[in-house]
Motif scaffolding. Structure first.
Motif, PDB file in Angstrom:
ATOM      1  N   PHE A 232      -2.430  10.838  10.564  1.00  0.00           N
ATOM      2  CA  PHE A 232      -2.227   9.594  11.295  1.00  0.00           C
ATOM      3  C   PHE A 232      -2.470   8.451  10.316  1.00  0.00           C
ATOM      4  N   ILE A 233      -1.949   7.302  10.641  1.00  0.00           N
ATOM      5  CA  ILE A 233      -2.227   6.124   9.823  1.00  0.00           C
ATOM      6  C   ILE A 233      -3.628   5.645  10.173  1.00  0.00           C
ATOM      7  N   PRO A 234      -4.538   5.564   9.199  1.00  0.00           N
ATOM      8  CA  PRO A 234      -5.921   5.161   9.507  1.00  0.00           C
ATOM      9  C   PRO A 234      -5.975   3.806  10.213  1.00  0.00           C
ATOM     10  N   ASN A 235      -6.907   3.678  11.153  1.00  0.00           N
ATOM     11  CA  ASN A 235      -7.029   2.440  11.929  1.00  0.00           C
ATOM     12  C   ASN A 235      -7.333   1.234  11.044  1.00  0.00           C
ATOM     13  N   CYS A 236      -8.030   1.454   9.938  1.00  0.00           N
ATOM     14  CA  CYS A 236      -8.358   0.328   9.061  1.00  0.00           C
ATOM     15  C   CYS A 236      -7.112  -0.307   8.452  1.00  0.00           C
TER      16      CYS A 236
ATOM     17  N   TYR B 252      -4.387  -1.009  10.029  1.00  0.00           N
ATOM     18  CA  TYR B 252      -3.856  -1.992  10.980  1.00  0.00           C
ATOM     19  C   TYR B 252      -4.603  -3.321  10.917  1.00  0.00           C
ATOM     20  N   GLU B 253      -5.732  -3.344  10.232  1.00  0.00           N
ATOM     21  CA  GLU B 253      -6.499  -4.578  10.103  1.00  0.00           C
ATOM     22  C   GLU B 253      -6.058  -5.404   8.892  1.00  0.00           C
ATOM     23  N   LEU B 254      -5.126  -4.891   8.101  1.00  0.00           N
ATOM     24  CA  LEU B 254      -4.667  -5.583   6.896  1.00  0.00           C
ATOM     25  C   LEU B 254      -3.649  -6.644   7.291  1.00  0.00           C
ATOM     26  N   GLN B 255      -4.104  -7.843   7.542  1.00  0.00           N
ATOM     27  CA  GLN B 255      -3.254  -8.909   8.064  1.00  0.00           C
ATOM     28  C   GLN B 255      -2.203  -9.372   7.059  1.00  0.00           C
ATOM     29  N   GLY B 256      -2.429  -9.170   5.773  1.00  0.00           N
ATOM     30  CA  GLY B 256      -1.473  -9.632   4.773  1.00  0.00           C
ATOM     31  C   GLY B 256      -0.527  -8.561   4.279  1.00  0.00           C
ATOM     32  N   LEU B 257      -0.630  -7.346   4.800  1.00  0.00           N
ATOM     33  CA  LEU B 257       0.185  -6.241   4.299  1.00  0.00           C
ATOM     34  C   LEU B 257       1.655  -6.451   4.647  1.00  0.00           C
ATOM     35  N   GLU B 258       2.517  -6.311   3.630  1.00  0.00           N
ATOM     36  CA  GLU B 258       3.957  -6.482   3.808  1.00  0.00           C
ATOM     37  C   GLU B 258       4.720  -5.178   3.647  1.00  0.00           C
ATOM     38  N   ILE B 259       4.208  -4.267   2.816  1.00  0.00           N
ATOM     39  CA  ILE B 259       4.901  -3.004   2.539  1.00  0.00           C
ATOM     40  C   ILE B 259       3.914  -1.856   2.733  1.00  0.00           C
ATOM     41  N   LEU B 260       4.278  -0.909   3.598  1.00  0.00           N
ATOM     42  CA  LEU B 260       3.459   0.286   3.826  1.00  0.00           C
ATOM     43  C   LEU B 260       4.336   1.517   3.616  1.00  0.00           C
ATOM     44  N   ILE B 261       3.988   2.297   2.595  1.00  0.00           N
ATOM     45  CA  ILE B 261       4.729   3.521   2.281  1.00  0.00           C
ATOM     46  C   ILE B 261       3.824   4.701   2.585  1.00  0.00           C
ATOM     47  N   ALA B 262       4.173   5.449   3.631  1.00  0.00           N
ATOM     48  CA  ALA B 262       3.357   6.585   4.066  1.00  0.00           C
ATOM     49  C   ALA B 262       4.221   7.826   4.250  1.00  0.00           C
TER      50      ALA B 262
ATOM     51  N   LEU C 264       0.846  -1.192   0.000  1.00  0.00           N
ATOM     52  CA  LEU C 264       0.000   0.000   0.000  1.00  0.00           C
ATOM     53  C   LEU C 264       0.877   1.235   0.000  1.00  0.00           C
ATOM     54  N   ASN C 265       0.651   2.113  -0.974  1.00  0.00           N
ATOM     55  CA  ASN C 265       1.416   3.350  -1.090  1.00  0.00           C
ATOM     56  C   ASN C 265       0.469   4.534  -0.952  1.00  0.00           C
ATOM     57  N   ILE C 266       0.564   5.248   0.166  1.00  0.00           N
ATOM     58  CA  ILE C 266      -0.254   6.444   0.410  1.00  0.00           C
ATOM     59  C   ILE C 266       0.647   7.653   0.635  1.00  0.00           C
ATOM     60  N   ALA C 267       1.826   7.634   0.042  1.00  0.00           N
ATOM     61  CA  ALA C 267       2.794   8.711   0.229  1.00  0.00           C
ATOM     62  C   ALA C 267       2.290  10.016  -0.387  1.00  0.00           C
TER      63      ALA C 267
END
Length: 703
Positions: A610-614, A616-626, A601-604
């Protein structure tokens, strides 16, 4: 009048006492702090022992000093002579000396011994060992103390009891001066990891082949020229590192390591690869840089699990034509070889990095451009390329193109349609169609110039600027008009053949504000699973996108004007990659959290505080670009609920505090925090990388 004779006697006595001390030290003897020249005053020149008597004749000065002490005052306490243990004499022990067996045995202290028996891990790296401590080979056996202890004693000290001991499974002997390993290594049958890099080993004992549970073996940075045959019969070996040694060839028996997944043989003198290497069907990484390999065996393409091949700094002249059989290949490094031409890479759709600089390549195959839809990095600098094909625009995901130091004179206008191209290197070419000052301004200015020329050329041909921007696979004129009447739709809107061939619907740099539903219906009919509308003016996700909710695996909507994400995003149950960077978002819908298939997920460069609470529910997420947002705090508990998260990019935000508990998230292997206003960790630590940052944070967790 002062008595000079007494004064001279006192000085002679002081000098004589000091001379005795100096002589004792000079001849290697021990200092005797009980010597009369050391009093409670700590001064050898003062010979008074606290009673007014000295070794020499009493002088007037001493007498007058003693008379000043009141009689009622308590006399200074005399320290009785203490029997000091003999101090070691270092005068005859050189700093650099041959290490004895006794010194090596002392390295394995009782504390390390007990810790190893509790944890199953023993680290003896960087201990200057010339020989492995002999009793190490018996670490899995019960020691004499445990055998002699009765049940009551073991119960009292239960942590040392035999039932709480773990067999040694991880042994690190790296960064020592070992020249050989004892055959007794076979006693450590439970070993799964054996680390021997950075030693002086010239051979390994054949008994290593009896370690049937061994999974990782690292013998890099030694003086090995061959491995014992028994190693190739290890049934569980998955990781083998023989780099930085003196190998001239790889033994054909290596094909017997059926479980091998990683092989690093770089920085040797390997001339060729054995023919049976293709039997390593589980191998994912083949690293053989800095050798003298001239040709690749034909069965190399049988290693269908390969994801990374590094063959830089060799003597290759060509690649196998059927490279496309390596369908999982992601990274290919071919720098500094003698390659004359590139294959078409038909079938290598997952290839994301191709590095082929410093070769003798003259042309870029046109078919290669259409066969590599996911290529992100193409490095062809320092070759003999004279022309860039227009088909480069088919490399839709290209981020970096380096063709510097070739003989290119013209840049194709189609380069301007590469929406994700952020780095274009063309220096060192005799380009005459673009002014030098424009070339010096960088990628954005060059692409803008090429785009303007493409529009002008299309206008001259009579098609207008809209039709001039027609890209492969879709008519931009129809998109801008938003016409949805199927009867008025030309047959090439969009081009079904290209959609079917590339499985990609991509329209970029066209200032689109909406997309007709028919576009997505046609894309669905042709099995498209990649949708890319980057660099337009969309304010939200097109409604017609819902028609492809069960097909889309990659969705790119970066560089638009999107201010909110509709709730129907939760219907995309197969999506694995979502790029929403460079928009106007400040939140995501709660339904976003059901996208369990999302991996990246790329939200840069948005407006998140803040990082939306939803998320944190992404159990399969491996890469977070914020990165490039306004995030102020880190929710460590939320990040802990993401077990697969390995990359976290939070650069250039407003984070003022980094919680030390972040260091406990051992699943994060790549952490970016530069560009935030916090004071700790300091910039020097951030520059050392993720391991240094996490270690720093863990050390500051309150106990």
């Amino acid at each position: 009048m002062m008595n000079f004779s007494d004064s001279q006697g006192l000085e002679f006595s002081a000098f004589h006492g000091a001379q005795e001390c100096d002589q004792a030290s000079a001849f290697g003897g021990d200092f005797d702090f009980g010597h009369s020249c050391f009093t409670h005053y700590g001064c050898p020149s003062d010979m008074s022992d606290g009673t007014g008597r000295g070794r020499g004749r009493p002088s007037a000065r001493v007498s007058s000093t003693a008379s000043r002490i009141p009689r009622c005052a308590q006399s200074p306490r005399q320290t009785p002579p203490v029997a000091h243990s003999p101090r070691p004499n270092y005068s005859f022990r050189p700093i650099f000396h041959e290490r004895s067996n006794h010194e090596d045995d002392q390295v394995l202290t009782q504390q390390l011994w007990k810790l190893a028996r509790k944890s199953g891990t023993l680290n003896l790296s960087n201990k200057a060992l010339a020989r492995v401590p002999e009793r190490l080979y018996d670490i899995n056996e019960a020691d004499a103390e445990s055998k002699a202890a009765n049940l009551e004693q073991l119960t009292i000290k239960e942590e040392d009891a035999w039932w709480n001991q773990v067999p040694l499974n991880n042994l690190d002997l790296s960064s020592n001066t070992l020249t050989h390993i004892s055959p007794k290594i076979e006693n450590l049958q439970s070993l799964t990891v054996l680390t021997l890099h950075d030693n002086a080993l010239v051979e390994l004992p054949s008994e290593i082949g009896k370690l049937e549970k061994l999974m990782r073996l690292n013998v890099s940075h030694n003086k090995l020229s061959q491995l014992p045959r028994s190693i190739y019969s290890l049934p569980e070996l998955r990781h083998l590192n023989i780099s930085y040694n003196e190998f001239n060839e790889i033994d054909p028996d290596i094909s017997d390591l059926h479980m091998l997944e990683f092989l690093d043989g770089g920085h040797n003198n390997i001339q060729s690869l054995p023919g049976g290497i293709g039997f390593l069907v589980r191998l994912t990484a083949l690293l053989l840089p800095y050798n003298h390999i001239k040709e690749l065996p034909p069965d190399l393409v049988n290693m269908r699990s390969l994801q990374k091949i590094d063959l830089m700094q060799n003597d290759l002249t060509s690649l196998p034509e059927d490279m496309g059989l390596l369908r999982k290949l992601e990274c290919l490094y071919l720098q500094h070889n003698d390659i004359l031409e590139l294959p078409e890479f038909e079938g290598n759709e997952t290839l994301s990095e191709l590095h082929a600089s410093n070769n003798f390549i003259k042309t870029i195959p046109k078919a290669m451009c259409s066969n590599l839809p996911h290529l992100k990095i193409l490095d062809l600098r320092d070759n003999k390329i004279t022309e860039l094909p227009d088909e480069l625009c088919l490399l839709r995901n290209l981020n970096r193109l380096d063709v510097s130091n070739n003989t290119i004179s013209v840049l194709p206008n189609t380069l301007s349609s590469l929406a994700h191209l952020i780095s274009l290197q063309v220096e060192g070419n005799p380009i005459k169609t673009i002014r030098r000052d424009i070339l010096q301004c960088g990628t954005a200015r060059i692409l803008k110039t090429l785009h303007e020329r493409a529009l002008a050329k299309a206008k001259e041909e009579g098609g207008g600027s809209d039709s001039a921007s027609t890209l492969p696979g879709i008519s931009v004129t129809r998109l801008r008009g938003g016409q949805s009447d199927a009867a008025d739709m030309p047959g090439n809107f969009p081009d079904r053949y290209k959609l079917r061939h590339t499985r990609t619907l991509a329209v970029n740099l066209e200032e689109l504000t909406q997309v007709p539903d028919q576009v997505f219906q046609i894309a669905r009919d042709e099995g498209v699973h990649v949708v890319d509308f980057a660099r337009n003016q969309l304010s939200t996700l097109p409604n017609g996108l819902q028609l492809m909710h069960d097909l889309v695996s990659e969705l790119v909507l970066s560089n638009n004007l999107i201010g909110y994400v509709p709730q129907f995003i939760s219907q995309f149950t197969r999506i694995s990659y979502l790029n929403l960077s460079n928009n106007l978002l400040n939140d995501l819908p709660n339904e976003f959290g059901v996208l369990n298939s999302l991996r990246e997920l790329n939200i840069a460069n948005n407006r998140f505080q803040f990082i939306p609470n939803c998320v944190y529910e992404l159990q399969g997420l491996e890469i977070l670009i914020a990165s490039e947002n306004h995030i102020k705090t880190l929710n460590v508990s939320g990040l802990q609920s993401m077990p697969r998260l390995s990359t976290l990019d939070l650069r250039n935000n407003d984070i003022d505090t980094v919680p030390p508990t972040l260091g406990n998230l051992t699943n994060i292997t790549h952490l970016e925090l530069i560009g935030n206003p916090f004071r700790q960790p300091r910039h020097q630590i951030l520059m050392k990388g993720t391991d240094a940052i996490m270690s720093y944070l863990r050390d500051r967790i309150p106990t």
